[in-house]
Design an enzyme around this catalytic site. Sequence first.
Site, PDB file in Angstrom:
ATOM      1  CG  ASN A   1      -1.973   1.064   1.179  1.00 15.00           C
ATOM      2  OD1 ASN A   1      -1.830   2.028   0.438  1.00 15.00           O
ATOM      3  ND2 ASN A   1      -3.021   0.916   1.960  1.00 15.00           N
ATOM      4  CG  ASP A   2       1.694   2.984   3.663  1.00 18.09           C
ATOM      5  OD1 ASP A   2       0.626   3.540   3.336  1.00 18.09           O
ATOM      6  OD2 ASP A   2       1.876   2.460   4.769  1.00 18.09           O
ATOM      7  CB  VAL A   3       5.941   0.523  -1.052  1.00 20.67           C
ATOM      8  CG1 VAL A   3       6.526   0.336   0.322  1.00 20.67           C
ATOM      9  CG2 VAL A   3       5.128  -0.684  -1.467  1.00 20.67           C
TER      10      VAL A   3
END
Lengths: 484, 111
Positions: free
Chosen positions: A410-412
């Site tokens: 997600n964040d990456v």
Amino acid sequence: MGKFGGASVILALVYIISSVTFIVGLKMLSHPAKARNGNLIAAAGMTLAIIGTIFLYKDENGNALHNYGWIFSGIMIGAIIGTLAAKKVQMTAMPEMVSMFNGMGGACAALISIVEFNHFTEVFTKSGWSEVPWQLTVNMTGHLLTMYAGALIGGVSFAGSMIAWGKLNGKIKDYSFKGQHILNLAMFVLALVLIIYLLFQLDPANYRLFYLIPVLSLAYGVLFVLPIGGADMPVVISLLNSFTGVAAACGGFLYNNKVMLTGGILVGAAGTLLTILMCKAMNRSLKNVLIGNFGGNHITASQNKTGGNYKEISVSDAAVAMAYARKVMIVPGYGLAVAQAQHACHELEKLLEEKSVEVKYAIHPVAGRMPGHMNVLLAEADVNYENLLEMDQANDEFKTTDVVLILGANDVVNPAAKTDPSSPIYGMPVLEVEESKMVIVNKRSMKPGYAGIENELFFHPKTSMLFGDAKTVLQQLIAEVKML
Amino acid sequence: MLNWISENQQIIYIVILMIFLGIEVIGHVPSVLHTPLMSGANAIHGVVIIGAIIVTGKAESNNYVALILGFLAVILGTLNVVGGFVVTNRMLEMFKGKKASSNSSKGGEKK
């Protein structure tokens, strides 16, 4: 050294050999082909040092060690539990295991300091505090300082590692309150003041204040790691790892023991560098991580803008899209790890390759819970090393990629890191998956990722959502691709 | 202060050299190996076990506080060393022999 006879000379030699094995071992651990031998060499050196210490060590008066029953039973218990724990742990739970073992080392260092301090005060009480009966070559202040530092650093490392362990396996949630930073800072300063005071003003009336040092350090360790968001855990573990190294080195000072010193400082330095490298990968300063304002403050800010519409894709459509693509890039994340889906992932990869689809993996440096975590997992599933692309390589290839399959990352892959200066991850290098022709995101739900940040990628016109557990979805995909 | 430095020259040299060595050694590590390396380094700082052995071995046989604390320290230190090396070895086991035996990855699929 020679004045206590041959045993001490042999022990000195043993320590030199062990120190060399640590250095060579660490060096070999940084080459994929030699890493395993490097680990074994360091382990052999450690065994040698332990056996040598037990049988050859002489204290400053030339007395050998005793209490062998206690020592051997301790080693037996530790070895059995350690081996079982290390063999049984799932590959996905590796980061918390490392954190746990790290904490054990920290606690060990703190205990050594406490026992030594007790011993120190006993000697003083017997012979009267006015004289200085301490017979070590290291002068008294230095001696005291290493005990205090060992207790402080070891305690912080132990408490911090335990919290990190609990956080990684989901037992402990992020927790912060107003003024926590100030309280942390105050405790830290208090501990330092206490150390300085006890360094120069130690007497029979106040020596019990020493026990405040481990207490303070435990509290500090807990409060220090508690507010730090999950996304920063790799950095924290690496930092605590180097703390334990320094705590071990304190023991080296205390006993003028060269192998503890080399091993401890080596790890302390290497761990610090690794920590900084990780911070760089996430484009954050260490200070920022330590003060720990990642999770708490920002969640509320980013939750306000709940994004527009997203579209879903069926498993069979996703299978068709991938089977007829020329190039598919898989972006693994923690979702893959929790679902234990690495084997299914490799199976899908092989199937697609049989259909002459080029399949590669794009690995973000902080994908999963630790740098390199994904590589270990995929290696477990026999994914070819050469198919794993690092971030820069992957970003070059997204433009020519037809389908990107994101498995629980997600964040990456959050484009806000490039576009939204108010985002807490702004500036972190990310995988530019939106450059490709189509993005399929597998997630369990629309919930934000570990760092608690909304991801606008999911609302991007190129993106289709494929909800479900990574392993189940992959198995369905495999079945569908087989039928094509 | 100066006195202290001249008395502890050896140790100071070791510390300085080890700091540089630690940085140098880890500087060229590919990110693939970060986790095993961290784990390996974690095992190496288990040398603290030697301090635990010394502290236990020196304690007087009737000083139970010292003995019990030392005993605990030995257990914890051993956990750090043994657990650390075994975990690292398990991770690295997965990197080798991929080409030779791609289907016989034992211990892989447990659950």
